[in-house]
Write an enzyme that holds these catalytic residues in place. Structure first.
Site, PDB file in Angstrom:
ATOM      1  N   HIS A   1       0.766  -1.230   0.122  1.00 50.85           N
ATOM      2  CA  HIS A   1       0.291   0.438  -0.009  1.00 50.85           C
ATOM      3  C   HIS A   1       0.883   1.002   0.168  1.00 50.85           C
ATOM      4  O   HIS A   1       0.822   2.315  -1.114  1.00 50.85           O
ATOM      5  CB  HIS A   1      -0.950   0.392   1.123  1.00 50.85           C
ATOM      6  CG  HIS A   1      -1.296  -1.120   1.556  1.00 50.85           C
ATOM      7  ND1 HIS A   1      -3.079  -1.111   0.192  1.00 50.85           N
ATOM      8  CD2 HIS A   1      -1.784  -2.753   2.088  1.00 50.85           C
ATOM      9  CE1 HIS A   1      -3.887  -2.408   1.054  1.00 50.85           C
ATOM     10  NE2 HIS A   1      -3.023  -2.650   1.826  1.00 50.85           N
TER      11      HIS A   1
HETATM   12  O1  RIB Z   1      -4.786   0.493   4.468  1.00 48.84           O
HETATM   13  C1  RIB Z   1      -3.523   0.251   4.565  1.00 48.84           C
HETATM   14  C2  RIB Z   1      -2.678   1.327   5.556  1.00 48.84           C
HETATM   15  O2  RIB Z   1      -3.216   1.081   6.890  1.00 48.84           O
HETATM   16  C3  RIB Z   1      -0.841   1.136   5.419  1.00 48.84           C
HETATM   17  O3  RIB Z   1      -0.285   2.679   5.220  1.00 48.84           O
HETATM   18  C4  RIB Z   1      -0.856   0.279   5.955  1.00 48.84           C
HETATM   19  O4  RIB Z   1       0.752   0.498   6.913  1.00 48.84           O
HETATM   20  C5  RIB Z   1      -1.407   0.570   7.121  1.00 48.84           C
HETATM   21  O5  RIB Z   1      -0.846   2.190   8.318  1.00 48.84           O
END
Ligand code: RIB
Ligand code: CA
Length: 309
Positions: free
Chosen positions: A233
């Site tokens: 992500h």
């Molecule tokens: O939903 C994914 C996000 O939430 C990413 O930034 C992961 O590291 C968590 O912080």
């Protein structure tokens, strides 16, 4: 060096935050990382701060100041910590401990000070709950005019959430902070689950990475083994800053739901004239990513970092 972009990263490491840090570190010719500020999120604040330092040390950026920020969200206190990133937040792979104390000063103040010292050119990158950025905006009304934009990982505009059916983790943890950020007239690029779910490492590449004897690719292989989510992500924000041409996007007005419960942190995106209802877009939502090119960029950046260390 040519016109390097002054960057401040606000994060909650987290394995995918760690990979984003390594990716930024691989390109000092593009990014002038001025400071890292840290919030509680994937794990508690003490661990997220130590994790940011541990990864910066490994990336040869041990001199970058790391500021501890908010230990809890602006809204309701955090619920239980998820195990997606392991107990220590970095996949429990036994990385060396942090070698220095955090820099003096709260993360929110560091955001303000760094923005003022960058003379209006600072680009904020956020990969965790938006608590520190929201606090900075509440402390300094001049801040929106001092930053050239915010690229963040968070939200889910046209797809289900990952933490509840309606909400993505970073926005669900601190919906009030997200609302403050989106209501402040900042130039926002939102890398939500719409695009980050496309940022997966193929099994072939995973096989290449695991046990790789090259230091950075080997480290990525270990980190990814301890990460219970197939998507990188947070790395998507770095790929966007380096190669926006790999992406498709849509302008939208994003409103954040702040009522408690499953819809807390929902990012409601209006794109049509009827839905906008006279409001102007307040964000660019990334919607599509060329996954193969993303993966190739990730690998070549890790090799570039290996050449630097
Ligand atoms: O939903 C994914 C996000 O939430 C990413 O930034 C992961 O590291 C968590 O912080
Ligand atoms: Ca994160």
């Amino acid at each position: 060096m040519a016109d390097r972009r002054p960057i401040l990263l606000d994060c909650d490491p987290g394995v995918d935050d760690a990979l984003a840090i390594l990716w930024l570190a691989a390109h000092p010719e593009l990014f002038d990382l001025r400071a890292v500020t840290v919030a509680a999120g994937n794990v508690g604040l003490e661990l997220t701060v130590a994790n940011a330092q541990r990864v910066l040390d490994l990336a040869g950026l041990g001199d970058i100041p790391v500021h501890a920020g908010a230990f809890r969200p602006i809204g309701a206190p955090r619920g239980k910590i998820s195990m997606v990133h392991g107990k220590d937040g970095l996949g429990d792979i036994g990385l060396p401990p942090a070698t220095r104390p955090p820099a003096a000063g709260h993360g929110a103040q560091a955001i303000i000070d760094t923005a003022h010292s960058a003379g209006g050119r600072l680009h904020l990158v956020a990969t965790g709950p938006l608590t520190n950025i929201a606090l900075a905006l509440l402390l300094d009304p001049e801040l929106p005019s001092l930053i050239d934009g915010l690229t963040l990982m968070g939200g889910a505009a046209f797809v289900p959430g990952n933490t509840t059916p309606a909400a993505e983790f970073n926005f669900h943890v601190d919906p009030q902070a997200a609302r403050i950020v989106f209501e402040n007239g900042i130039d926002i690029t939102m890398a939500g689950l719409d695009v980050t779910r496309q940022a997966v490492i193929s099994p072939q590449v995973m096989a290449q990475l695991s046990g790789h004897d090259a230091p950075m690719r080997g480290l990525c292989g270990k980190l990814l083994k301890g990460y219970r989510d197939p998507c990188l992500h947070d790395s998507v924000v770095v790929a966007w800053l380096m190669a926006p041409q790999l992406f498709e996007s849509v302008p939208a007005h994003v409103a954040i739901t702040c009522v408690p419960g499953e819809i807390a942190g929902q990012s409601v995106a209006a794109t049509t004239e009827r839905h906008l209802a006279g409001r102007s877009p307040n964000a660019t939502i990334l919607t599509r990513l060329d996954q193969r090119k993303f993966e190739a960029m990730f690998l070549s950046s890790m090799q570039a970092l290996e050449r630097r260390l």
